[in-house]
Enzyme design. Sequence first.
Site, PDB file in Angstrom:
ATOM      1  N   LYS A   1      -6.334   3.243   8.867  1.00  0.00           N
ATOM      2  CA  LYS A   1      -5.381   4.232   8.339  1.00  0.00           C
ATOM      3  C   LYS A   1      -5.954   5.641   8.437  1.00  0.00           C
ATOM      4  CE  LYS A   1      -3.013   1.194   5.104  1.00  0.00           C
ATOM      5  NZ  LYS A   1      -3.021   0.679   3.735  1.00  0.00           N
TER       6      LYS A   1
ATOM      7  N   SER B   1       0.802  -1.228   0.000  1.00  0.00           N
ATOM      8  CA  SER B   1       0.000   0.000   0.000  1.00  0.00           C
ATOM      9  C   SER B   1       0.836   1.280   0.000  1.00  0.00           C
ATOM     10  CB  SER B   1      -0.957  -0.003   1.192  1.00  0.00           C
ATOM     11  OG  SER B   1      -0.238   0.169   2.381  1.00  0.00           O
TER      12      SER B   1
END
Length: 765
Positions: free
Chosen positions: A716, A673
């Site tokens: 996140k 990511s």
Amino acid sequence: MARKPQGLLPVPEKLLVWEHADRAVFPFGIEKLAVADGEGNAPNARVMASAEFLIIAVPGSDKGVGTVCKVLQSEGAGEGRMSLVVQGVCRTRFSRPKDGGTTAVRHAPLPDKPLKGSSPLAAAKIRGILDRLNGLAVSAGTISPAFVDELSRIRLPGRFSDILAQELSLPPDKAGELLSEADPRKRVDLLHKFLQSEIEIESIRVEMENKTYNEIDKRQREYFLKQQMETIQSELSQGREQEGTEAPYLGKAESLDAPEAVREHLVKEIGRLARLSPYSEETAQLKPYLDLVFDLPWGKFTEDNLDLGKVKRLLDKEHFGLQKVKRRILEHLAVLKIGGKGGGRIFCLVGPPGVGKTSLGKAIAGALGRKFVQMSLGGIKDEAEIRGHRKTYIGAMPGRIIQGLRMAKTMNPLFLLDEIDKVGMDFRGDPSSALLEALDPVQNNHFVDNYLGFPFDLSKVLFITTANTTEGIHPAFLDRLEILELPSYTEEEKISIAKRHLVKRIKASTGVGDRISIDDRAITAVIRSYTREAGLRNLERELEKIYRNAALKLARGKAVGERIGDQEARKILGPQPFFCNERMKKEKVGVATGLAYTEVGGEVLFVEASVIDGTGNLTLTGQLGEVMKESAQAALTFIRSKASELKLNARSLSKKDVHIHFPEGAIPKDGPSAGITIAVALYSVLTGKKVDRDTAFTGEITLRGDVLPVGGVREKILAAHRSRIRRVVLPSFNRKDTAELPKSVLSSTEMIFVDDIKEVFSHAF
Ligand code: ADP
């Protein structure tokens, strides 16, 4: 004048007579005799020693017979004692001396009667005598075989009988009889008879000896038998002791609320225990085994509180928020209430540390009215930890599930299995399969623990598992688990939980009570400057520190009624450990802000890129995993391939080495990511443009520059929110993951969804 009997030595007519008490001397026989001065009426020892011939008389023989003997040798033995060696010459008759033998007397030698022809009877008797002698030589050892051999060569019965008579130890009467007998055949006869009785005596002696021997042998045998009996008896009496211990076990076994087969098994084991010595190894194994089995909560249940309204109230009282999870628990109870089975899935509470997984599990147990047992699966690698060791192993124990039930004391506790994502596996077997068997509602009504050795019903246990992330969970479990996520808390949620729950609990536990309070700004300061976490563990710890300090003041009689503000809190807690990455937040060329998802929740991280003259190499540092390295490679390849499109000088690019670094290098990082974040940092360093510091990036990049979805988006974004980052650039595919974010987050964080890297760059600079 000397007489010469039968052609032998000439013998004087008068001779001294010595009645000797020891052995008789026969013609041809040699004897050593001891004589002392003044012994009875014997002649003076020295007088006798000086004589050439003597008559040695047989004591008690009234007929006055004796043997004329030649004195072969005489020697003094001191103190008037002498020993004489004499040899028999012939038989003789004499009249007894009146003076006790001090004067010589007349005597008449007695020759053997001449034999008329041969006598087969005498020959047979001689043969018989020799046989018996042989027998005696063998059995008693009193006669030497060499002598018997010599004797057998003597043909004359007279000489034969005399030589034999000298060899045998004859009693005086027998000796006198043999001496006075002049007929050699009669003497053979007498010896034959004598030997007969001698042999009988010998055989009786041997028999007696054997008997005594047997007697001793018998006694010894008896002794051993007795010893054995004693050992057996002591074992038996000990057995009886064991019987004493057996009775209570049997009583328990009979009243045990267990399946018939288990009861039978136990009765058998108890029987075995009764037969064992209390000191045997088996007893040492069997007793703890039986104690454990009887200690299990056979047939004991707590009744569930299925008043759903009450359960909800209790759960809300203990835990703020977590509505989704609470709702699912209530649904489950509703199903049970109306008679359903509950779907056969096991709940798994997934979330970072400190978000309340354990305490929620405990709260559910409390609300339901069930006993609560907790067990951590973290680091378990051995199947035996779950399923136990066979009881024959030294130090064997049941597995943790059975141990937990023993502690719970009921068959239907709430069993919380922590860290199911940390179950390991090694050469000692895979604990997952044993665990699956214990958890699987289809087969856990007959879960076999190796130690117990029989199936135990776990179907009434309410298992709840926990994990930090779903990634670490064994796929076989994932199939059977129903994942209930407990997300990280936002700052606002943390403040609410701290005010409503944590502070209350800490006030009670420190004894401070309502005498001192804390204001919201202090709590916010603690959250912002002293913690950086998804959950509440550190917040709880820091608040405890503040309250312990307050307790100290109270104990000293100060501070009653005080209200702790943020300055006071900072003073108590000391220098702040987290600086909110302020320095990193300054805009710089070649630095981009990324978002990562780890076990402890979402994290903000920074990517640095540098270019130096070289040959187009890529260097990566900061403990990166393989996947992360590959995405860095992909980002670089994309930039190179699209150099002209991105208005970069492709030729100068090939003469540069690129270095990408992730600070906080001690923490291992992995995952795809960071792809777009790396690309942003690279583009920044190659173009010299500064990246907007208030924007964070997450997304995977392909070689074509497409942006692909990533995991952990919720965590996140919450991490970005905690770090006061206002914009997050993320893949369009992840739009759905943002829907359930708390309103406070959605209102303060701008979400920019992108599909390709050019869009990313347009938002980054
Ligand atoms: P986990 O098991 O997820 O690591 P814990 O259950 O140990 O977390 O929780 C840490 C602390 O935070 C506990 O004291 C717990 O009571 C508290 N806590 C966490 N979430 C909540 C909540 N939603 N409401 C009240 N207290 C909470």
